[in-house]
Design a protein around this motif. Structure first.
Motif, short mmCIF file in Angstrom:
data_model
loop_
_atom_site.label_atom_id
_atom_site.label_comp_id
_atom_site.label_asym_id
_atom_site.label_seq_id
_atom_site.Cartn_x
_atom_site.Cartn_y
_atom_site.Cartn_z
N LEU A 1 0.83 -1.21 0.00
CA LEU A 1 0.00 0.00 0.00
C LEU A 1 0.86 1.26 0.00
O LEU A 1 0.64 2.18 -0.80
N ILE A 2 1.86 1.29 0.87
CA ILE A 2 2.72 2.48 0.97
C ILE A 2 3.48 2.71 -0.34
O ILE A 2 3.55 3.83 -0.85
N LEU A 3 4.03 1.64 -0.90
CA LEU A 3 4.75 1.78 -2.17
C LEU A 3 3.83 2.24 -3.29
O LEU A 3 4.20 3.08 -4.12
N SER A 4 2.61 1.72 -3.32
CA SER A 4 1.67 2.05 -4.40
C SER A 4 1.14 3.46 -4.29
O SER A 4 0.66 4.02 -5.29
N GLU A 5 1.18 4.06 -3.11
CA GLU A 5 0.79 5.46 -2.98
C GLU A 5 1.82 6.37 -3.63
O GLU A 5 1.53 7.52 -3.95
N LEU A 6 3.02 5.84 -3.84
CA LEU A 6 4.11 6.64 -4.40
C LEU A 6 4.48 6.23 -5.81
O LEU A 6 4.94 7.06 -6.60
N LEU A 7 4.29 4.95 -6.14
CA LEU A 7 4.70 4.41 -7.43
C LEU A 7 3.51 3.83 -8.18
O LEU A 7 2.40 3.79 -7.65
N SER A 8 3.76 3.35 -9.38
CA SER A 8 2.72 2.69 -10.17
C SER A 8 2.28 1.38 -9.49
O SER A 8 3.12 0.59 -9.06
N ASN A 9 0.97 1.17 -9.44
CA ASN A 9 0.44 -0.06 -8.84
C ASN A 9 0.99 -1.30 -9.53
O ASN A 9 1.39 -2.27 -8.87
N ASN A 10 0.99 -1.27 -10.85
CA ASN A 10 1.44 -2.44 -11.61
C ASN A 10 2.94 -2.69 -11.42
O ASN A 10 3.38 -3.84 -11.40
N ALA A 11 3.72 -1.61 -11.30
CA ALA A 11 5.14 -1.77 -11.07
C ALA A 11 5.39 -2.43 -9.71
O ALA A 11 6.22 -3.34 -9.58
N VAL A 12 4.68 -1.98 -8.70
CA VAL A 12 4.82 -2.56 -7.36
C VAL A 12 4.41 -4.03 -7.38
O VAL A 12 5.08 -4.89 -6.79
N ALA A 13 3.31 -4.33 -8.05
CA ALA A 13 2.83 -5.72 -8.12
C ALA A 13 3.86 -6.62 -8.80
O ALA A 13 4.15 -7.72 -8.33
N ALA A 14 4.42 -6.14 -9.93
CA ALA A 14 5.38 -6.96 -10.67
C ALA A 14 6.65 -7.21 -9.86
O ALA A 14 7.25 -8.28 -9.94
N ILE B 1 -4.59 -6.71 -3.27
CA ILE B 1 -5.52 -5.67 -2.82
C ILE B 1 -4.77 -4.47 -2.28
O ILE B 1 -5.15 -3.32 -2.54
N GLY B 2 -3.67 -4.71 -1.57
CA GLY B 2 -2.89 -3.60 -1.03
C GLY B 2 -2.32 -2.71 -2.11
O GLY B 2 -2.21 -1.49 -1.94
N ALA B 3 -1.96 -3.29 -3.25
CA ALA B 3 -1.39 -2.50 -4.35
C ALA B 3 -2.45 -1.69 -5.10
O ALA B 3 -2.10 -0.76 -5.84
#
Length: 593
Positions: free
Chosen positions: A502-515, A541-543
């Motif tokens: 969640l924290i990473l996705s607030e700053l970066l692309s959701n898909n990038a964090v997921a990958a 879900i967090g992403a």
């Protein structure tokens, strides 16, 4: 060179992490688009030999990005056939009769639609509806836009096809040797988060601003409404019918008046009978105008020559230059209308509608015109120095008679995937074939529905993730993290993965964090000897469920602009929403696994 080779041989894993840190910094600085950063990152790994050629190109065999593309095409077909527009019309009809009840119905409807369609087109269509709902209920629009967007995002977390992030995580997990994740496997956890989130929004709505947006107008700047006129032909079967009996009026086509024998009538016109030559003055969006044009039941707009038909030739869009000599004069008197065989079928003016009717509207600079004319006339208009941006209109008529095919195709994808008859990817591709061959959507429009930037980002980040595995960086990170988590309760892993994503996705692309996080999460679970599925679902879900910043999710940026919100407005409501939804999802994951 020998020293570099030696360093790469000894410190491959560490160098992989350094490159990953550089990619993260580049994402945060936003000097280049996320897709460009991801591609450059993948190139850096390949150039240093941290991923081999076979591995680099193997990411294009991953079915997840292609499944995302297929689902975007299916969403485009539902829009092209007017299915989503028809749903929006029904919502607005309900809102006019029962405004407060309509809010609850819209909320439930958004959740259901977002389960199966990409969030972005849903929110794009939702924004003008929310503006209308705000008018009907007298609730400030800023108290509705962020909550409705949040509901759409939460609804996307209920099924595997609700967001592209879910599909990416599921695709990588399958490649990592996990059992395929079912389309409704995440539903109990997504529903728990959605219920908790809606309750939180209801309780904390006072944190949202109540001032009116200073931009956007009644549609939030997302829909171009045109002033046009529908002329009843002399041989029409509509002659003698009451205006109220016509089925063409909806949210997209609003009756403003009736022009007969030079006189304009306003007010309630439902019982007025139509006469040959009557002009219905209406406000309509571009798609509705093109649909009316194709129907052939009315002549549209105005022309100097009555024999010039709106049904012939090409439709172009053009903007009136501020230097136009007709500025301040009637649109009917604009010179090209008399010099060329063209018909003006619509006029859009930013912020408000021109009037009192199309012919008598006074021309202003930046007015946008929809013009139907022959190829020769279009070439002449392109050479007109007083018209700007003359180009073929990209607005298309709805293919409502094909709507049932698009609906059945989407339903078939969900059904076959849910029953494990075939995979989601294969079902989606077969459905794309059906909607293309039946002309629910043209090939050009189908490919334009695919967000190429998103696909490039996904493929590039898949390459980065694979490079981290081949370089040993994933194993190195897992080795660092494992001792810290070995002493922690097993259930706490779900919370750690969820909120870190969640924290990473607030700053970066959701898909990038997921990958990036999926292979790390699976490796960590295996190292600790726990079932990776709950952790993978927590990551999914967090992403996606990111509400605290305008950049946390792609639709957040849409409502940020449409509602003229401040950054702090998202933080104020988004932080508690993030916490409550996260706790609900993680608690449900722990209790059910």
């Amino acid at each position: 060179m020998h020293m570099v080779t030696a360093l790469l041989g000894v410190y491959r894993a560490e160098i992989g992490l350094v490159l990953l840190a550089c990619v993260f910094v580049a994402f945060l600085r936003e000097r280049y688009p996320a897709s460009v950063v991801a591609v450059l990152g993948a190139c850096a790994y390949a150039a240093l030999g941290l991923i081999d050629e076979k591995g680099l190109f193997s990411v294009f065999a991953n079915p997840a990005p292609l499944t995302v593309a297929a689902m975007l095409v299916l969403s485009g077909a539902l829009i092209r056939t007017g299915t989503i527009n028809r749903v929006a019309d029904l919502i607005m009809t309900r809102a006019q009769r029962h405004p407060r009840l309509a809010l609850a119905e819209v909320t439930v409807g958004i959740v259901i639609i977002s389960c199966f369609l990409n969030n972005t087109p849903v929110v794009v269509l939702l924004i003008p509806i929310v503006f209308k709902l705000a008018q009907a209920t007298s609730i400030p629009v800023k108290k509705l836009l962020i909550p409705m967007n949040a509901v759409a995002v939460m609804g996307g977390c209920i099924t595997l096809i609700g967001t592209s992030t879910n599909l990416i995580v599921a695709g990588i997990a399958a490649e990592q040797g996990m059992e395929p994740i079912g389309i409704f496997a995440i539903s109990p956890y997504g529903i728990a988060g959605t219920v908790a989130g809606i309750a939180t929004l209801a309780c904390l709505s006072f944190l949202l601003p109540s001032d009116e947006p200073s931009i956007g107008g009644e549609n939030g700047g997302t829909v171009q409404d045109y002033l046009t006129e529908l002329v009843v032909p002399h041989d029409s079967d509509l002659v003698g019918r009451e205006i109220g009996s016509l089925s063409l009026f909806s949210r997209s086509v609003v009756l403003l008046g009736l022009k007969r024998a030079g006189e304009i009538r306003r007010g309630d016109l439902k019982e007025e009978e139509l006469h040959a030559g009557d002009r219905l003055i209406v406000r309509a969006d571009g798609a509705a105008i093109m649909t009316l044009r194709e129907s052939g039941r009315f002549e549209l707009g105005i022309a100097a020559d009555s024999e010039t038909s709106s049904h012939e030739g090409t439709v172009i869009e053009a903007m009136v230059a501020p230097s136009h000599p007709s500025t301040g004069e009637r649109l009917m008197d604009i010179p090209f209308l008399h010099a060329l065989r063209v018909r003006i079928i619509g006029m859009h003016r930013s912020r408000h509608l021109a009037g009192p009717d199309l012919g008598d509207a006074r021309v202003r600079g930046a007015d946008r015109l929809l013009i139907a004319g022959s190829d020769d006339a279009v070439r002449s208009l392109r050479d007109n120095p007083h018209l700007m941006g003359v180009d073929i209109s990209r607005t298309r008529a709805f293919r409502r008679n094909k709507a049932w095919i698009a609906i059945l195709s989407m339903a078939a994808v969900v059904t076959f995937a849910a029953l494990n008859v075939i995979s989601i990817g294969l079902a989606a591709f077969l459905a794309v074939g059906v909607i293309l061959v039946t002309r629910c959507i043209d090939a050009e429009e189908a490919w334009s529905a695919i967000d190429g930037d998103v696909l490039v980002l996904i493929f590039a980040m898949l390459a980065v993730g694979l490079a981290l595995e081949q370089a040993g960086s994933v194993a190195l990170m897992v080795g660092w993290i494992t001792p810290l988590l070995e002493v922690a309760p097993t259930w706490s892993l779900v919370f750690v993965i969820y909120f870190f994503a969640l924290i990473l996705s607030e700053l970066l692309s959701n898909n990038a964090v997921a990958a990036l996080m999926t292979p790390i999460t699976i490796a960590l679970a295996r190292q600790l000897g726990v079932d990776p599925l709950p952790l993978v679902i927590a990551l999914m879900i967090g992403a996606s469920a990111c509400f605290a910043t305008p950049i946390g999710y792609q639709t957040n940026a849409l409502v940020h602009a449409a509602g003229d919100y401040r950054f702090a407005d998202f933080v104020r409501i988004g932080v508690p929403l993030n916490i409550v939804v996260g706790l609900a999802v993680c608690t449900t994951l722990v209790l059910l696994n």
